[in-house]
Design a protein around this motif. Structure first.
Motif, PDB file in Angstrom:
ATOM      1  N   LEU A   1      -4.387   2.999  -1.858  1.00  0.00           N
ATOM      2  CA  LEU A   1      -4.253   3.229  -0.422  1.00  0.00           C
ATOM      3  C   LEU A   1      -5.610   3.189   0.279  1.00  0.00           C
ATOM      4  O   LEU A   1      -5.742   2.627   1.373  1.00  0.00           O
TER       5      LEU A   1
ATOM      6  N   GLU B   1      -2.293  11.680   2.945  1.00  0.00           N
ATOM      7  CA  GLU B   1      -2.255  10.863   4.161  1.00  0.00           C
ATOM      8  C   GLU B   1      -3.537  10.043   4.239  1.00  0.00           C
ATOM      9  O   GLU B   1      -4.639  10.588   4.183  1.00  0.00           O
TER      10      GLU B   1
ATOM     11  N   SER C   1      -5.208   7.095   6.652  1.00  0.00           N
ATOM     12  CA  SER C   1      -5.106   6.331   7.901  1.00  0.00           C
ATOM     13  C   SER C   1      -6.350   5.491   8.084  1.00  0.00           C
ATOM     14  O   SER C   1      -7.411   5.777   7.506  1.00  0.00           O
TER      15      SER C   1
ATOM     16  N   VAL D   1       7.707  -3.272   6.591  1.00  0.00           N
ATOM     17  CA  VAL D   1       7.661  -2.051   5.782  1.00  0.00           C
ATOM     18  C   VAL D   1       8.620  -2.102   4.596  1.00  0.00           C
ATOM     19  O   VAL D   1       8.248  -1.737   3.469  1.00  0.00           O
TER      20      VAL D   1
ATOM     21  N   LEU E   1       0.038  -2.078  -3.438  1.00  0.00           N
ATOM     22  CA  LEU E   1       1.088  -1.272  -2.827  1.00  0.00           C
ATOM     23  C   LEU E   1       2.324  -1.190  -3.722  1.00  0.00           C
ATOM     24  O   LEU E   1       3.038  -0.184  -3.706  1.00  0.00           O
TER      25      LEU E   1
ATOM     26  N   VAL F   1       7.341   7.373   0.388  1.00  0.00           N
ATOM     27  CA  VAL F   1       6.216   6.866   1.172  1.00  0.00           C
ATOM     28  C   VAL F   1       6.713   6.565   2.581  1.00  0.00           C
ATOM     29  O   VAL F   1       7.761   5.924   2.748  1.00  0.00           O
TER      30      VAL F   1
ATOM     31  N   VAL G   1       5.389   4.880   6.272  1.00  0.00           N
ATOM     32  CA  VAL G   1       4.359   4.066   6.913  1.00  0.00           C
ATOM     33  C   VAL G   1       4.508   4.228   8.427  1.00  0.00           C
ATOM     34  O   VAL G   1       5.556   3.919   8.998  1.00  0.00           O
TER      35      VAL G   1
ATOM     36  N   PHE H   1      -0.459   5.836   6.157  1.00  0.00           N
ATOM     37  CA  PHE H   1       0.396   5.920   4.975  1.00  0.00           C
ATOM     38  C   PHE H   1       0.500   7.387   4.578  1.00  0.00           C
ATOM     39  O   PHE H   1      -0.518   8.038   4.289  1.00  0.00           O
TER      40      PHE H   1
END
Length: 553
Positions: free
Chosen positions: A451, A484, A486, A497, A520, A534, A536, A544
């Motif tokens: 991520l 998290e 970002s 997604v 991913l 998960v 998005v 995420f």
């Protein structure tokens, strides 16, 4: 494998044993048929002889000239020429006309005229026509004796017979014909058996039954013992064989309870309740489209990586051809999960080492700066510069070490922070980040590492925010660990997604499907393995959010 010179029947090839067996069966059938035909021919010859002598005897007994001659003073003078003429015309062995007392009026041997008939006459004197086999003056014969009536009285007897020698000669003629037919049937049967055996020899390559049995037993044992999955498909894409390892790797076993799994979970295949997969189309097994395309590909595939629900699979396919005709595919499957996890850890260590290298390089630059300030006679500025840099680095280290109790994760965050800084991206770890008491650090390395890598790439792709920024936050919330990540990049298209956690999805334009599109997918796999989900979202860029139960199923 062929072994020349075999002499023991038990070690003969299957084709040779079949040839011998078929030859024996054909021989027995021909012998049985010939025997039955022989007995039938003998019975038919006896029946024909009986019918002939009976018909001749009754015809003579019904003749008027016979009754007239019997009543004459010298019956033999009239009856002997008549009897011999009829005997020659009908082909019987003898015709004897006699008195009721058994005195002969006729005989093929004139010298025996006037003698007593050798045989039974009792039933004929009682008015019956009867047939018997009896040995008389001409040897064994089949004879019929019938009475001659005149005015309701028996005035004479007629005996007509065919010798067994004549019947046997006729039977021998029939047997020659039967023998020819039997020989022809045997030859045709042997030729057919040889052709069948020859074809079987080509199909089995001359292998003996014991070897075939051993090969089959070894084949069964190997299929169930190997850890590598083996799947055989015919040319129409139907399953011919699927060993235990393949069923396990493809999740094709009986359905298992999925308590605690999120509804957003993307499965590789719906488990099949039936244990028998033979004859099923591979498209009906619920496998992902890209995996199905690989399995039925007419071209060979080598070491293709496919991310399953809980595994990373390495798939190899090899088309099978016979006489330039496609027969299907042989598919081998290997579990790449452990290796992929170790690779992720190795990438983390490499990143950490790279960050140490870059930090060492920066430390050398700072050290040169401090030394230069001292040489310029500005020790206070040198101390202030060195202290400020040290505090910045120490603050990040203290924050990570204080909030992340797992050394591997702490090293990952420190390494990714240094790597992001070297690429010109600010990696921020929020003040409330806490990662402690979490099992499975390897999967967390996979999740966070991929991520963060994607977030850094996305932040660099966003041109609106300078400098690019990535924010990492971890917290506990309602019995779950919430991660998290970002970024300040352009964000993610919501329509993409559902597919982005499958292998091959990527926004990068270089490297191809093997180089990109795996990170991913591995994140999704690790999250599903722990019963998490998960989400998005979108803020300044993509966000995420991963929820992992602290007590995974």
């Amino acid at each position: 494998m062929r072994r020349p010179g075999w002499t023991i029947p038990g070690r003969w090839s299957l084709a040779r044993q079949l040839l011998v067996l078929q030859a024996a069966i054909v021989g027995l059938l021909v012998a049985a048929g010939a025997t039955i035909a022989y007995l039938d021919a003998g019975r038919s010859a006896d029946d024909a002889a009986t019918q002939t002598v009976t018909a001749v005897a009754r015809s003579i007994a019904d003749a008027d000239n016979v009754r007239t001659a019997v009543a004459s003073p010298d019956p033999s003078r009239l009856l002997q020429p008549y009897a011999e003429r009829v005997r020659r015309d009908t082909g019987v062995a003898f015709i004897t006309i006699m008195s009721p007392a058994g005195i002969r009026y006729t005989h093929p041997n004139p010298s025996r005229i006037g003698g007593r008939f050798v045989g039974n006459t009792g039933p004929a004197l009682a008015g019956l026509t009867f047939t018997e086999t009896y040995t008389g003056t001409l040897g064994p014969s089949v004879r019929t004796v019938t009475p001659v009536y005149d005015g309701g009285q028996i005035v004479a007897l007629v005996a007509v017979g065919i010798t067994i020698r004549v019947i046997s000669a006729e039977l021998r003629e029939r047997l020659l014909f039967l023998a020819g037919i039997a020989a022809a049937v045997l030859a045709v049967g042997m030729a057919g058996s040889y052709l069948v055996a020859a074809r079987l020899r080509r199909q089995t390559r001359g292998v003996a039954p014991a070897e075939l049995r051993e090969m089959f037993e070894y084949y069964q044992a190997i299929l169930h013992a190997v850890r590598e999955g083996l799947l055989l498909l015919d040319r129409s894409g139907r399953v011919v064989l699927c060993n235990d390892a393949a069923r396990d790797l493809l999740d094709l076993g009986p359905p298992q309870p999925a308590a605690g799994r999120s509804s957003s979970r993307v499965a590789l295949a719906s488990p099949l309740p039936s244990a028998d997969l033979r004859g099923r189309l591979v498209t009906d097994l619920g496998l992902p489209d890209e995996l199905v395309a690989t399995l039925v590909s007419p071209e060979p595939r080598s070491d293709e990586i496919h991310v399953a629900d809980t595994r990373v699979l390495v798939v190899n396919t090899s088309p099978v051809r016979s006489r330039d005709r496609a027969m299907g595919n042989v598919v081998t499957l290997r579990d790449h999960t452990e290796l992929q996890g170790l690779t992720g850890e190795l990438d983390t260590v490499r990143g950490f080492a790279e960050s140490l290298r870059s930090q060492a390089h920066e430390a050398a630059n700072r050290l040169h700066t401090v030394v230069s300030l001292v040489e310029l006679g500005r020790p206070d500025q040198a101390v202030e510069f060195a202290t400020a840099e040290l505090k910045t680095a120490q603050r990040l280290t203290d924050r990570v070490v204080g909030s992340v109790t797992e050394p591997v994760l702490a090293a990952l965050l420190l390494g990714k922070s240094a790597e992001a800084g070297e690429r010109g991206v600010d990696l921020l770890i929020t003040e409330d980040t806490v990662i402690e008491g979490v099992a499975g650090p390897r999967d967390l390395v996979t999740i966070l590492g991929n991520l963060i890598d994607n977030a850094v790439d996305a932040a660099l792709a966003g041109a609106d925010v300078r400098p690019p920024r990535v924010v990492v936050r971890a917290r506990k919330d309602d019995g779950a660990l919430v991660l998290e990540v970002s970024d300040s990049g352009p964000g993610v298209d919501p329509a993409a997604v559902p597919e982005m956690f499958r292998r091959g999805w990527t926004t990068k334009t270089s490297g191809g499907p093997v180089g990109h599109g795996l990170g991913l997918a591995l994140v999704g796999q690790a999250v599903r393995r722990h019963g998490g989900d998960v989400h998005v979202g979108h803020d300044a860029g993509a966000v995420f959010t991963v929820r992992l139960p602290l007590d995974p199923p």
